[in-house]
Scaffold this motif. Structure first.
Motif, PDB file in Angstrom:
ATOM      1  N   TRP A   1      60.577   6.861 -24.307  1.00 36.56           N
ATOM      2  CA  TRP A   1      59.487   5.926 -24.037  1.00 36.56           C
ATOM      3  C   TRP A   1      59.450   4.791 -25.042  1.00 36.56           C
ATOM      4  CZ3 TRP A   1      58.946  10.941 -25.633  1.00 36.56           C
ATOM      5  CH2 TRP A   1      58.398  11.163 -26.902  1.00 36.56           C
ATOM      6  N   ILE A   2      58.918   3.662 -24.560  1.00 42.32           N
ATOM      7  CA  ILE A   2      58.692   2.485 -25.395  1.00 42.32           C
ATOM      8  C   ILE A   2      57.301   2.611 -25.988  1.00 42.32           C
ATOM      9  CG2 ILE A   2      58.544  -0.042 -25.433  1.00 42.32           C
ATOM     10  CD1 ILE A   2      60.264   0.035 -22.806  1.00 42.32           C
ATOM     11  N   PRO A   3      57.157   2.607 -27.312  1.00 40.64           N
ATOM     12  CA  PRO A   3      55.844   2.839 -27.923  1.00 40.64           C
ATOM     13  C   PRO A   3      54.937   1.613 -27.822  1.00 40.64           C
ATOM     14  CG  PRO A   3      57.478   2.413 -29.620  1.00 40.64           C
ATOM     15  CD  PRO A   3      58.232   2.462 -28.318  1.00 40.64           C
ATOM     16  N   ILE A   4      53.666   1.836 -28.106  1.00 45.13           N
ATOM     17  CA  ILE A   4      52.685   0.757 -28.143  1.00 45.13           C
ATOM     18  C   ILE A   4      52.107   0.637 -29.550  1.00 45.13           C
ATOM     19  CG2 ILE A   4      52.058   0.927 -25.711  1.00 45.13           C
ATOM     20  CD1 ILE A   4      49.582   2.511 -26.514  1.00 45.13           C
ATOM     21  N   HIS A   5      51.606  -0.551 -29.864  1.00 40.86           N
ATOM     22  CA  HIS A   5      50.892  -0.768 -31.115  1.00 40.86           C
ATOM     23  C   HIS A   5      49.496  -0.160 -30.992  1.00 40.86           C
ATOM     24  CE1 HIS A   5      53.790  -3.592 -32.910  1.00 40.86           C
ATOM     25  NE2 HIS A   5      53.916  -4.127 -31.702  1.00 40.86           N
ATOM     26  N   GLY A   6      49.097   0.620 -31.999  1.00 40.68           N
ATOM     27  CA  GLY A   6      47.783   1.230 -31.976  1.00 40.68           C
ATOM     28  C   GLY A   6      46.732   0.454 -32.739  1.00 40.68           C
ATOM     29  N   ASP A   7      47.154  -0.574 -33.458  1.00 40.13           N
ATOM     30  CA  ASP A   7      46.191  -1.396 -34.200  1.00 40.13           C
ATOM     31  C   ASP A   7      46.827  -2.748 -34.480  1.00 40.13           C
ATOM     32  OD1 ASP A   7      48.042  -0.891 -36.258  1.00 40.13           O
ATOM     33  OD2 ASP A   7      46.812   0.690 -37.124  1.00 40.13           O
ATOM     34  N   GLY A   8      46.065  -3.609 -35.194  1.00 35.62           N
ATOM     35  CA  GLY A   8      46.584  -4.925 -35.545  1.00 35.62           C
ATOM     36  C   GLY A   8      46.461  -5.919 -34.406  1.00 35.62           C
ATOM     37  N   PRO A   9      47.025  -7.102 -34.588  1.00 35.45           N
ATOM     38  CA  PRO A   9      46.875  -8.170 -33.583  1.00 35.45           C
ATOM     39  C   PRO A   9      47.544  -7.858 -32.254  1.00 35.45           C
ATOM     40  CG  PRO A   9      48.443  -8.800 -35.294  1.00 35.45           C
ATOM     41  CD  PRO A   9      47.771  -7.549 -35.772  1.00 35.45           C
ATOM     42  N   ASN A  10      48.515  -6.940 -32.252  1.00 36.70           N
ATOM     43  CA  ASN A  10      49.201  -6.563 -31.006  1.00 36.70           C
ATOM     44  C   ASN A  10      48.706  -5.243 -30.443  1.00 36.70           C
ATOM     45  OD1 ASN A  10      51.005  -8.811 -30.837  1.00 36.70           O
ATOM     46  ND2 ASN A  10      52.170  -7.924 -32.530  1.00 36.70           N
ATOM     47  N   SER A  11      47.504  -4.833 -30.849  1.00 38.27           N
ATOM     48  CA  SER A  11      46.943  -3.562 -30.383  1.00 38.27           C
ATOM     49  C   SER A  11      46.982  -3.465 -28.862  1.00 38.27           C
ATOM     50  CB  SER A  11      45.495  -3.439 -30.861  1.00 38.27           C
ATOM     51  OG  SER A  11      44.895  -2.275 -30.340  1.00 38.27           O
ATOM     52  N   GLY A  12      47.491  -2.331 -28.385  1.00 39.65           N
ATOM     53  CA  GLY A  12      47.547  -2.085 -26.947  1.00 39.65           C
ATOM     54  C   GLY A  12      48.723  -2.709 -26.235  1.00 39.65           C
ATOM     55  N   ARG A  13      49.621  -3.319 -26.975  1.00 32.84           N
ATOM     56  CA  ARG A  13      50.796  -3.950 -26.358  1.00 32.84           C
ATOM     57  C   ARG A  13      52.062  -3.201 -26.762  1.00 32.84           C
ATOM     58  NH1 ARG A  13      48.641  -8.310 -24.007  1.00 32.84           N
ATOM     59  NH2 ARG A  13      46.875  -9.350 -25.023  1.00 32.84           N
ATOM     60  N   LEU A  14      53.091  -3.340 -25.953  1.00 28.51           N
ATOM     61  CA  LEU A  14      54.363  -2.681 -26.258  1.00 28.51           C
ATOM     62  C   LEU A  14      54.962  -3.228 -27.539  1.00 28.51           C
ATOM     63  CD1 LEU A  14      56.050  -2.596 -22.732  1.00 28.51           C
ATOM     64  CD2 LEU A  14      54.813  -0.748 -23.877  1.00 28.51           C
ATOM     65  N   VAL A  15      55.656  -2.368 -28.255  1.00 21.06           N
ATOM     66  CA  VAL A  15      56.431  -2.811 -29.408  1.00 21.06           C
ATOM     67  C   VAL A  15      57.650  -3.559 -28.857  1.00 21.06           C
ATOM     68  CG1 VAL A  15      57.726  -2.091 -31.441  1.00 21.06           C
ATOM     69  CG2 VAL A  15      55.614  -0.872 -30.808  1.00 21.06           C
ATOM     70  N   GLU A  16      57.640  -4.865 -28.993  1.00 20.87           N
ATOM     71  CA  GLU A  16      58.639  -5.715 -28.337  1.00 20.87           C
ATOM     72  C   GLU A  16      60.065  -5.329 -28.695  1.00 20.87           C
ATOM     73  OE1 GLU A  16      59.866  -9.064 -25.950  1.00 20.87           O
ATOM     74  OE2 GLU A  16      57.914  -8.095 -26.168  1.00 20.87           O
ATOM     75  N   SER A  17      60.317  -5.076 -29.969  1.00 19.65           N
ATOM     76  CA  SER A  17      61.683  -4.768 -30.400  1.00 19.65           C
ATOM     77  C   SER A  17      62.193  -3.466 -29.798  1.00 19.65           C
ATOM     78  CB  SER A  17      61.742  -4.685 -31.928  1.00 19.65           C
ATOM     79  OG  SER A  17      60.881  -3.658 -32.409  1.00 19.65           O
ATOM     80  N   ALA A  18      61.264  -2.572 -29.416  1.00 19.33           N
ATOM     81  CA  ALA A  18      61.676  -1.275 -28.888  1.00 19.33           C
ATOM     82  C   ALA A  18      62.223  -1.368 -27.474  1.00 19.33           C
ATOM     83  CB  ALA A  18      60.502  -0.301 -28.933  1.00 19.33           C
ATOM     84  N   ILE A  19      61.920  -2.450 -26.762  1.00 15.67           N
ATOM     85  CA  ILE A  19      62.429  -2.584 -25.388  1.00 15.67           C
ATOM     86  C   ILE A  19      63.948  -2.525 -25.391  1.00 15.67           C
ATOM     87  CG2 ILE A  19      62.595  -4.118 -23.388  1.00 15.67           C
ATOM     88  CD1 ILE A  19      59.781  -5.118 -24.071  1.00 15.67           C
ATOM     89  N   ASP A  20      64.569  -3.290 -26.273  1.00 11.61           N
ATOM     90  CA  ASP A  20      66.037  -3.273 -26.353  1.00 11.61           C
ATOM     91  C   ASP A  20      66.562  -2.015 -27.018  1.00 11.61           C
ATOM     92  OD1 ASP A  20      66.215  -5.735 -25.117  1.00 11.61           O
ATOM     93  OD2 ASP A  20      66.245  -6.860 -26.988  1.00 11.61           O
TER      94      ASP A  20
END
Length: 422
Positions: A152-171
């Motif tokens: 699975w591709i993880p999500i950010h649990g806090d910070g400015p990208n909270s609730g969004r996919l970790v972009e670098s993890a897609i690749d």
């Protein structure tokens, strides 16, 4: 054209009722949307005037039922901009659609010409951490049956990208070993709208099949399967202002034509003998037994209804509602938004937590004011684990939601805090 919300509300009879002596404020559309009178009438009229089984009788009622059922298929195909009506499969719901795919893939080892769908040790199935359980469990089961690896591709649990996919993890997660990438377009728990094109492009680059869970996207924004470029897209009727008991799976015809069936029975066959069976072409290969006829007809009416309003206008209305609600809720002390706190790339679903108050207590006290929200993990428990909360309160909006109802929600939340401060 701007959506005339007051005119829309008049189309939904349930919105005129009271709960606990208070006007109903329905903020649970992500769970299940309410039904306009046109949808209610379509299903009732079918049962009252046209009911019969489909594709099995030459009498008048049988022909009328078949025409109505297949007419609904045409409407859904147009709604999705599908290249062919034969790419539209009716299922019981999106859960059934995703399980259909997962089990069809696992049947590939015994189906002639289906080697492209076969999974085994060394292959990988990729989802995201924000998936609904319906897009987690079928793939976990598939991996258990085949020996493939679940990632699975993880999500950010806090910070400015909270609730969004970790972009670098897609690749990093989608690699040459990936066989399937199945992911949600818009999160039911966070409201996040994912970078669909980015994920599909990466999956295509490594030769993986792509499956889009559009349950929360279909009611809220335009869906064009040709523009998306995915291999399969699924949604469910009851969230699109249609009836429960019907969902849709769209797939590229060349893939459906090569894919093994999941359920066996009547209608999905070409010929049957005691020695063996050959199978019908899509979509009927995947519609064994008597289908959800009246529900499909009513779903066609729901598609007509939202198409008449205009999906772009619906999207604009809900974007404005979301921005208004985010601003309003963030004025409440000790309230935390679970997910993106800005309206950019997010839908009309907002989950939140109130310090010192369990979400179930929030929902129960709001209900006493006539305000319907959902509390729980929303069938997306890994999201709650990521945020370290047992559950959240979720308010979700639809075409009939008003800013006055959001004001009522905020006032209700403040009353909840007052109760627990005593």
């Amino acid at each position: 054209m701007t959506l005339d919300v007051e005119a829309v509300r008049k189309d939904f009879p349930i919105l005129s009722r009271e709960v606990h002596g208070k006007p109903l404020v329905y903020l649970d559309s992500a769970n299940s949307a309410q039904k306009p009178q046109a949808v209610i009438d379509a299903e009732a009229d079918f049962y009252a005037q046209h009911y019969a089984n489909v594709a099995r009788a030459v009498h008048t009622l049988g022909s009328e039922a078949t025409n109505a059922f297949e007419g609904a298929r045409d409407k859904v195909a147009a709604f999705l901009n599908a290249p062919s009506r034969d790419e539209i499969i009716f299922t019981a719901n999106i859960t059934a659609a995703l399980n259909l795919l997962a089990y069809s893939f696992s049947n590939a080892s015994t189906f002639p010409g289906a080697d492209q769908f076969r999974l085994g040790p060394g292959d990988e199935v990729v989802v995201t951490e924000m998936e609904h359980h319906s897009n987690l469990v079928p793939w976990q089961l598939l991996c258990q049956r085949t020996g493939a690896t679940f990632r699975w591709i993880p999500i950010h649990g806090d910070g400015p990208n909270s609730g969004r996919l970790v972009e670098s993890a897609i690749d990093e997660v989608i690699t040459e070993r990936t066989k399937i990438v199945s992911f949600v377009y818009q999160s039911n728990a966070l409201g996040t709208i994912n970078p669909v094109e980015r994920i599909i492009a990466r999956a295509k680059a490594v030769g993986a099949y792509t499956i889009v869970d559009a349950a929360q996207a279909a009611p809220h924004l335009p869906l064009d399967v040709q523009a998306l470029g995915a291999d399969f897209v699924a949604f469910t009727g009851h969230k699109l202002y249609g009836p429960s008991g019907v969902g849709v799976l769209w797939g590229r015809y060349e893939l459906l034509a090569a894919m093994p069936p999941f359920l066996g029975g009547g209608e999905m066959i070409e010929t049957v003998s005691m020695q063996g069976t050959t199978y019908a072409e899509p979509p009927h290969r995947f519609e064994a037994g008597t289908p959800m006829i009246a529900q499909a007809v009513a779903l066609g009416a729901a598609v007509d209804y939202v198409t008449g309003l205009g999906m772009h206008d619906i999207r604009e209305h809900e974007q404005a509602l979301t921005a208004y609600a985010l601003d309003a809720l963030q004025t409440v002390p000790d309230l935390s938004i679970i997910g993106p706190s800005t309206p950019v790339d997010r839908g009309a679903t907002i989950s939140f937590a109130i310090k010192g108050v369990h979400p179930h207590d929030v929902a129960q006290l709001l209900d006493e004011d006539g305000i319907a929200v959902r509390a729980g993990h929303h069938c997306a428990r890994p999201v709650c684990v990521r945020y370290g909360v047992p559950a959240t309160t979720r308010a979700s909006f639809g075409i009939y939601t008003t800013t006055a109802e959001i004001d009522a929600l905020v006032a209700g939340v403040r009353r909840v805090q007052e109760v627990f401060a005593r």
